[in-house]
Every structure is written in structure tokens, then in C-alpha cells.
Write an enzyme that holds these catalytic residues in place. Sequence first.
Site, PDB file in Angstrom:
ATOM      1  N   ASN A   7       0.889  -1.262   0.130  1.00 33.61           N
ATOM      2  CA  ASN A   7       0.092  -0.179   0.039  1.00 33.61           C
ATOM      3  C   ASN A   7       1.011   1.096   0.031  1.00 33.61           C
ATOM      4  O   ASN A   7       1.320   1.523   1.081  1.00 33.61           O
ATOM      5  CB  ASN A   7      -0.864  -0.031   1.217  1.00 33.61           C
ATOM      6  CG  ASN A   7      -1.767   1.156   1.139  1.00 33.61           C
ATOM      7  OD1 ASN A   7      -1.756   2.026   0.621  1.00 33.61           O
ATOM      8  ND2 ASN A   7      -2.779   1.092   2.504  1.00 33.61           N
ATOM      9  N   ARG A  99      -2.563  -2.033  -3.466  1.00 38.53           N
ATOM     10  CA  ARG A  99      -3.761  -1.021  -3.314  1.00 38.53           C
ATOM     11  C   ARG A  99      -3.654  -0.046  -4.135  1.00 38.53           C
ATOM     12  O   ARG A  99      -2.570   0.724  -4.059  1.00 38.53           O
ATOM     13  CB  ARG A  99      -3.941  -0.881  -1.748  1.00 38.53           C
ATOM     14  CG  ARG A  99      -5.035   0.107  -1.636  1.00 38.53           C
ATOM     15  CD  ARG A  99      -5.161   0.615  -0.128  1.00 38.53           C
ATOM     16  NE  ARG A  99      -6.295   1.450   0.161  1.00 38.53           N
ATOM     17  CZ  ARG A  99      -6.252   2.602   0.218  1.00 38.53           C
ATOM     18  NH1 ARG A  99      -4.878   3.147   0.237  1.00 38.53           N
ATOM     19  NH2 ARG A  99      -7.319   3.679   0.558  1.00 38.53           N
ATOM     20  N   HIS A 189     -12.668   3.574  -0.041  1.00 37.07           N
ATOM     21  CA  HIS A 189     -12.856   2.525   1.153  1.00 37.07           C
ATOM     22  C   HIS A 189     -13.489   1.399   0.664  1.00 37.07           C
ATOM     23  O   HIS A 189     -14.111   0.438   1.321  1.00 37.07           O
ATOM     24  CB  HIS A 189     -13.789   3.060   2.128  1.00 37.07           C
ATOM     25  CG  HIS A 189     -12.935   4.004   3.343  1.00 37.07           C
ATOM     26  ND1 HIS A 189     -13.829   4.731   4.028  1.00 37.07           N
ATOM     27  CD2 HIS A 189     -11.692   4.322   3.415  1.00 37.07           C
ATOM     28  CE1 HIS A 189     -12.632   5.340   4.838  1.00 37.07           C
ATOM     29  NE2 HIS A 189     -11.580   4.945   4.375  1.00 37.07           N
ATOM     30  N   ARG A 250     -11.598  15.858   8.049  1.00 39.83           N
ATOM     31  CA  ARG A 250     -12.412  16.211   6.994  1.00 39.83           C
ATOM     32  C   ARG A 250     -13.900  16.589   7.401  1.00 39.83           C
ATOM     33  O   ARG A 250     -14.198  15.995   8.202  1.00 39.83           O
ATOM     34  CB  ARG A 250     -12.459  15.086   5.932  1.00 39.83           C
ATOM     35  CG  ARG A 250     -11.209  14.856   5.243  1.00 39.83           C
ATOM     36  CD  ARG A 250     -11.381  13.883   4.168  1.00 39.83           C
ATOM     37  NE  ARG A 250     -10.124  13.284   3.534  1.00 39.83           N
ATOM     38  CZ  ARG A 250      -9.846  11.934   3.643  1.00 39.83           C
ATOM     39  NH1 ARG A 250     -10.740  11.124   3.959  1.00 39.83           N
ATOM     40  NH2 ARG A 250      -9.002  11.683   3.024  1.00 39.83           N
ATOM     41  N   GLU A 396      -8.256  -4.887   4.982  1.00 35.88           N
ATOM     42  CA  GLU A 396      -7.836  -4.600   3.543  1.00 35.88           C
ATOM     43  C   GLU A 396      -6.856  -5.446   2.920  1.00 35.88           C
ATOM     44  O   GLU A 396      -7.225  -5.892   1.830  1.00 35.88           O
ATOM     45  CB  GLU A 396      -7.780  -3.103   3.225  1.00 35.88           C
ATOM     46  CG  GLU A 396      -9.152  -2.290   3.614  1.00 35.88           C
ATOM     47  CD  GLU A 396      -8.660  -0.732   4.006  1.00 35.88           C
ATOM     48  OE1 GLU A 396      -8.099  -0.667   5.332  1.00 35.88           O
ATOM     49  OE2 GLU A 396      -8.889   0.137   3.041  1.00 35.88           O
TER      50      GLU A 396
END
Length: 417
Positions: A7, A99, A189, A250, A396
Site C-alpha cells: 500500500n 492497493r 474505502h 475532513r 483490507e
Amino acid sequence: MNILVLNCGSSSVKFQIISTDASRAAKNQDECLAKGLVERIGGLALISFEAKGRAPLREDAPIRDHREAIKRIVAWLESPQSAIKGISSLSDIHAVGHRVVHGGEKFKTAILVDKDVEEGIADCMELAPLHNPANLRGIRAAQEILGASTAQVAVFDTAFHSSIPETSYLYPIPYHFYRRLKIRRYGFHGISHQYIASRYQALAGVSSQESNLISLHLGNGSSVCAVKEGKSFDTSMGFTPLEGLVMGTRSGDIDASIVEYISHKEGMSIAEIISMLNRESGLLGISGITSDMRELLDEERESQDRRAHLAIDIFCLRARRYIGAYLAEMGGADAVVFTGGIGENSPQIRERICAGLGPLGLTLDSRKNLGGLPEKERLISSPDSRIKAYVIAANEELLIAREVLRLTNSTLDVQKM
Ligand code: ADP
């Protein structure tokens, strides 16, 4: 087989080595042999590696770029120092799963990397200018270091959401912006939500077609996904990860007119305002203290600091609102699943999100919700709750490894035929 999962972020590389095969994957018995992280690439990098049953390695070293970081990871993996079971040379790494953040409209599933795929990932760079270039650098470095015979698979964070219908992915702005600039909701996601959907199936003993759930990934970045008949039906992140839930830094959903108003009043550029919405808003923006939920929840802090309390309440309200919206959109769901650092670890946040959802069919069992045991997967709804609630730990890397397994096994099958 041993699968290296990479990743690559803009200045970091995370990895895991996962040992698996079809029968172990079916029994959820895949094994993570080692994992680690190289951070602050481009300067004095921070290296932390750990292999099963060994003391972790932590050191600083100058690392120029992603290629050098991956070289360092691979050198450690095959070294006697790491002593990883079944890995003593490069040839013991059988495939690599990457990823990749953005697959645009082109990539609707994971795919074996070839020149066309590399070009496709490069074409999506404008949509993810920080991430896709790093992902591509990681793919090229892994090809160079491990050789052309080691399969490389790209697993996209947007791909799971490619099943979202037009009615949900189109923004109600002039249509030509979609046609010319591909402005639409992509969602992110996806790897995490796809993993949650697959684990839900296993836990509830249902088929993919029978899987109707709402997956809440609550971490620094947070998103909700409505999964209908095993496929993503809607999700809260949009053209970028800024849309949707309140996150660590965020804002999630806001009225776009705020951008112009702040620019006019404060003389800030659009880029500065977007950066503020991404980096200084959310839990951090409201509380003025921290983006870290655990720190906000600290008993003293929440009870004494009005804004810490408010930040948590706004976070929970927004999540509850999305659950309600998705229940309406899907015509009901069989389960709500919590994952991510906050979703997995905070009974209090789960409780506060689900408060008042009884009339909609969801009640938590407070004892099961509190849990206490470090179980990775458990049911937390009360026995009479029509909608079940689960906690399932995000993984993940495992989903990526299983996608690699699926794609490399099918090529082997084709080659054999
Ligand atoms: P990322 O999105 O970076 O992968 P994580 O999924 O690790 O982030 O989630 C990080 C968030 O999880 C932080 O806000 C952290 O405070 C929160 N968190 C971790 N453990 C707990 C806990 N026990 N209680 C509440 N929040 C927690």
C-alpha cells in the site's frame, strides 16, 4: 502461496506478507507472516517491521523513493534476520497485490497488471493526484525488484463501488461536467467495505445475493456503504474522499457555497479552502483540540469541554443520518456493521450512533456492545433487534491477498487448459 501486499502512499509504503491458498481462504485461515511500514520517504525515513514471533525492528534510514523503500522491505523479508517461515529468497514471494486508490470508470474489479493496466492507472492520476502516482511507482518498483515472472495485481479502492446506480453516482449539476470531466461520485474505502460484506456473508451464513447491510468504516477517514444483494448500492464518499461523514480532519458534506463565501470574506484561495476542509475540519475543526476520537472521548475532556462533546455528537448524528438514509434507499437492511479504528474499538460511539434507531428496527445489546474481549468479529445487537449489528475488524490487506489468489489461480487454470 506467499503474497506481498503493498500500500504505497504519497510518502509511505505499508506492507504485509500473507500466506494463503484456496482452502485456507475458504476457512478464513489465511496467515499474516509479517508486516511493516516505511514512513517519511524522501528524507530520513522511519522503518518499522515485524515478523510473527520476533522482536519488532525499528530504525531510521535515509530512503530516497518508493523503489528504495520496497527494496528495503524485500531485502528484510528474505534475510535470516526476519526468519519468516517459508521465505528465504525472492522466489518465495509468489505474487504482489497493490492497493490502488483510483480506478476511475475503467477498472470495475481487481486486475492482473500489464502495460495497458499501467496506462489506465496513469490515466486516472488527475482524479487522485497524490495517490495514483505513488501506487504506480510501487507497481513499477515491485516489477523491477521481483522480476517479470512474479504476478502483480492491482486492487482498486473505487472498484467495489462501480455497481452504484447512476441515480446515486451522478451529481445534479450540468450533465456535461460528467461527460467531459467525469465528475461523478466514485466512492472510496471500497476494499474495506467489500471485505466487510464478505465477512458478513460468512458470519450470517447468507449468500452474496442475500447480503443487505450497511457497512460503517469509522477511522481517521470514515465512510458508509449501503450493500444491496452483495454489491455496493451507495456510499458516502464521492468525487473525492471529502464527501459524506464527519471525519478526523475532513468536514464531510457541506454546502458548496461556503467555499465562495470564505474566499470572499477571508481572501483565501479555493485550494487553501479545500485544504482546510480536508485537513483542519471534522473532529479537529469542531473541537479545536484533536482529530483523535480516543482523545476526545477521554472522560475528563468530553465532560469539561463543550466543543469536544459537540464534535462527538455531530460525528454520531451524521453517521445515524446516513444509516437512516440508506435504510430508506435500500428498502431496509438486515445488518449494520461497524469497522475501522473507531467502529471496532468504541462501544460508546456505536451506542451513540444507534441511539433512537429502535423504531427503525435496530437495538444494541449493551453488554455485547461493551464486549471487552479482543474478538475480531461479533454480534452486538439485542436478540429481538430486527436489524442485526456486528463489529468486524477491518482487513483490507486480506481482501487484497484474496483478490490476488483469485486472479492468479484463474490464470493458472487457463494456462493448464
Ligand atoms: P485510519 O483511517 O488512519 O486507518 P484508524 O482506522 O486506525 O484510522 O482509526 C483511527 C481512529 O480510531 C482515531 O480517531 C482513534 O482515536 C480511534 N480509536 C482507536 N481506538 C479507539 C478507542 N478505543 N476508542 C475510541 N476511538 C478509538
